[in-house]
Design an enzyme around this catalytic site. Structure first.
Site, PDB file in Angstrom:
ATOM      1  CE  LYS A 106      -0.253  -1.768   4.526  1.00  0.00           C
ATOM      2  NZ  LYS A 106      -0.711  -2.624   5.445  1.00  0.00           N
ATOM      3  CB  ILE A 137     -12.563  -6.406   0.981  1.00  0.00           C
ATOM      4  CG1 ILE A 137     -12.704  -6.921   2.468  1.00  0.00           C
ATOM      5  CG2 ILE A 137     -13.924  -5.973   0.705  1.00  0.00           C
ATOM      6  CD1 ILE A 137     -12.910  -5.750   3.460  1.00  0.00           C
ATOM      7  CD  GLU A 191       3.291  -4.850  12.236  1.00  0.00           C
ATOM      8  OE1 GLU A 191       4.208  -4.339  12.403  1.00  0.00           O
ATOM      9  OE2 GLU A 191       2.490  -4.776  11.084  1.00  0.00           O
ATOM     10  CG  ASP A 202      -2.438   0.133   7.481  1.00  0.00           C
ATOM     11  OD1 ASP A 202      -1.629  -0.559   6.866  1.00  0.00           O
ATOM     12  OD2 ASP A 202      -3.659  -0.121   7.484  1.00  0.00           O
ATOM     13  CE  LYS A 206      -4.460  -1.241   4.759  1.00  0.00           C
ATOM     14  NZ  LYS A 206      -5.037  -1.795   5.784  1.00  0.00           N
TER      15      LYS A 206
HETATM   16  N1  HSE Z   1      -2.009  -3.684   9.308  1.00  0.00           N
HETATM   17  C1  HSE Z   1      -3.218  -3.818   8.775  1.00  0.00           C
HETATM   18  C2  HSE Z   1      -4.325  -3.549   9.602  1.00  0.00           C
HETATM   19  C3  HSE Z   1      -3.160  -4.964   8.069  1.00  0.00           C
HETATM   20  O1  HSE Z   1      -4.308  -3.749  10.957  1.00  0.00           O
HETATM   21  O2  HSE Z   1      -5.520  -3.793   9.187  1.00  0.00           O
HETATM   22  C4  HSE Z   1      -2.802  -4.746   6.730  1.00  0.00           C
HETATM   23  O3  HSE Z   1      -3.034  -3.847   5.657  1.00  0.00           O
END
Ligand code: HSE
Length: 430
Positions: A106, A137, A191, A202, A206
């Site tokens: 991404k 998805i 993590e 993140d 996206k």
């Molecule tokens: N770290 C991402 C999440 C997963 O928690 O959705 C991979 O995109």
């Protein structure tokens, strides 16, 4: 007629291992769907001493990605190392040497997508990235193919499973943020360093990818306003529940009169909406288009199996095209002239939690401060009077207001002597 389609896989981490397993263990089905044998020809992994939960012929393994990139027999490169570099160099080299690329990266696609799409076009190959958003998805192909007739006006998405797990757990268990993070880590949902998820990075990558696809414009991560979830407290959930809301990390992209609004932040979502019911590590993406109306995609946004589903489907699609001798996918043209709406200009409703001195006239001062900025109060709750400190907690919900007015009001509220602290403010979406 091609006898087989050969695959080079770069990266044998959790997702790479999942993909290798599918390509090896379900080879019959994958090959049948593709129309010819799909052969995993080489796998590059820099740490071959690590134990991998998949039975791969050791002759296929290499520590050097170049063994794949310079192999003329490899048709499709699957890039699963993540991060910007060296993934960018690998993908560019693959495309430039006429190889198709499938990636789950991404960061790479959100930052360099348009450049890579152009490079793929110039070399008459494809780059597919279904797994980069929302795991299993089906999203990117829906925008590229199934929603083409509609003018997409908005996307509201829960696209980070880690934060959705943390927020759902805080709501359900009545725990504070740090405790919820620890529990998510213990279960493997967060993590060891969960910063990118918690701070919304993140989700920012996206939503930039989704907005680029939806609005046919080159949206980059820099265009997205970003706020993570670390300030959301147990008390905010108590008030949200009382007021009939869930709290979610929403990724929002809207287009109105040519201007695009892009933001990722904690959000009050009315409890009766489907998005409010998306809990745990699940993802959901709600799309609105002028013809199609409201469409919701829901499913598992992470994990080796759902992610492999998206990656291997991309591989099958490309393999089918290789056999046909042409790409069936419409080449979508990206408009480079974009108009991003400044955050100061957005209009939304707000929840504000303020710690005030419990003295006469305080509510009037606060109402005046908001009123001076043309912000109208929709409801107010005052609770938790602390006799010892003579303070009270005041919770306000506003009607629609402009962000610039709200920011100016918050600064003024903070300077009022009766206001001890503006404890939190959270935007509200319907
Ligand atoms: N770290 C991402 C999440 C997963 O928690 O959705 C991979 O995109």
């Amino acid at each position: 007629m091609k006898k087989s389609v050969n695959i080079g896989l770069i990266g044998l981490g959790v997702i790479g291992t999942g993909v290798a397993k599918v390509l090896i263990e379900r080879n019959k089905r994958v090959s049948e769907q593709a129309g010819c044998p799909i052969v995993l020809k080489k796998v590059a992994e820099k740490d071959l001493n690590k134990k991998h939960d998949v039975d791969i012929n050791p002759n296929l393994l290499t520590t050097n990605a170049d063994d794949i990139l310079s192999d003329a027999d490899i048709d499709i490169v699957i890039e699963l190392i993540g991060g910007e570099r060296p993934a960018l160099d690998f993908v560019k080299k693959a495309l430039a040497s006429g190889k198709h690329v499938v990636t789950a990266n991404k960061e790479l696609i959100s930052k360099h997508g348009p450049e890579l799409f152009a490079l793929a076009d110039a070399n008459k190959v494809d780059i597919l990235y279904e797994a980069s958003v929302g795991g299993g998805i089906p999203l990117t192909n829906s925008f590229k193919q199934d929603l083409l007739a509609s003018n997409i006006t908005s996307i509201q998405a829960i696209i980070n499973g880690t934060t959705n797990y943390i927020l759902s757990n805080m709501a359900k268990e009545g725990i504070e943020f740090n405790e919820a993070v620890k529990r998510a880590q213990a279960l493997g949902y967060a993590e060891a360093d969960p910063t990118n998820d918690i701070e919304g990075v993140d989700a920012m990558y996206k939503v930039a990818i989704l907005a680029t696809l939806a609005f046919r414009t080159t949206v980059t991560p820099d265009d997205v306003y970003l706020e993570g979830i670390s300030k959301v407290a147990k008390r905010d959930f108590e008030y949200a529940k009382e007021l009939g809301y869930a709290i979610k990390l929403m990724a929002i992209a809207k287009k109105e009169n040519g201007a695009i609004e892009l933001r990722v932040h904690p959000t009050f979502v009315p409890e009766d909406l489907l998005m409010a019911q998306v809990n745990g590590v699940f993802n959901a993406v709600q799309v609105e288009g002028d013809l199609v109306g409201r469409v919701i995609f829901y499913g598992q946004g992470a994990g080796p199996q759902p992610t492999s589903s998206a990656i291997v489907t991309d591989v099958i699609n490309i393999a089918q095209d290789i056999l046909l001798g042409y790409s069936r996918r419409p080449k979508f043209k990206l408009n480079t002239a974009k108009q991003i709406k400044p955050m100061a200009d957005i209009n939304t409703r707000y929840y504000i939690r303020i710690n005030v001195a419990d003295t006469p006239g305080v509510l009037a001062q606060i109402a005046k401060t908001l009123g001076d900025e043309q912000i109208s109060i929709a409801s107010a709750i005052q609770k938790a009077v602390d006799e010892k400190t003579q303070s009270a907690e005041l919770v306000l919900m506003t009607h629609f207001a402009r962000e610039s007015a709200m920011q100016s009001a918050l600064a003024k509220l903070e300077s009022l002597s009766a206001v001890r602290e503006v404890s939190n403010f959270i935007r509200v979406e319907a």
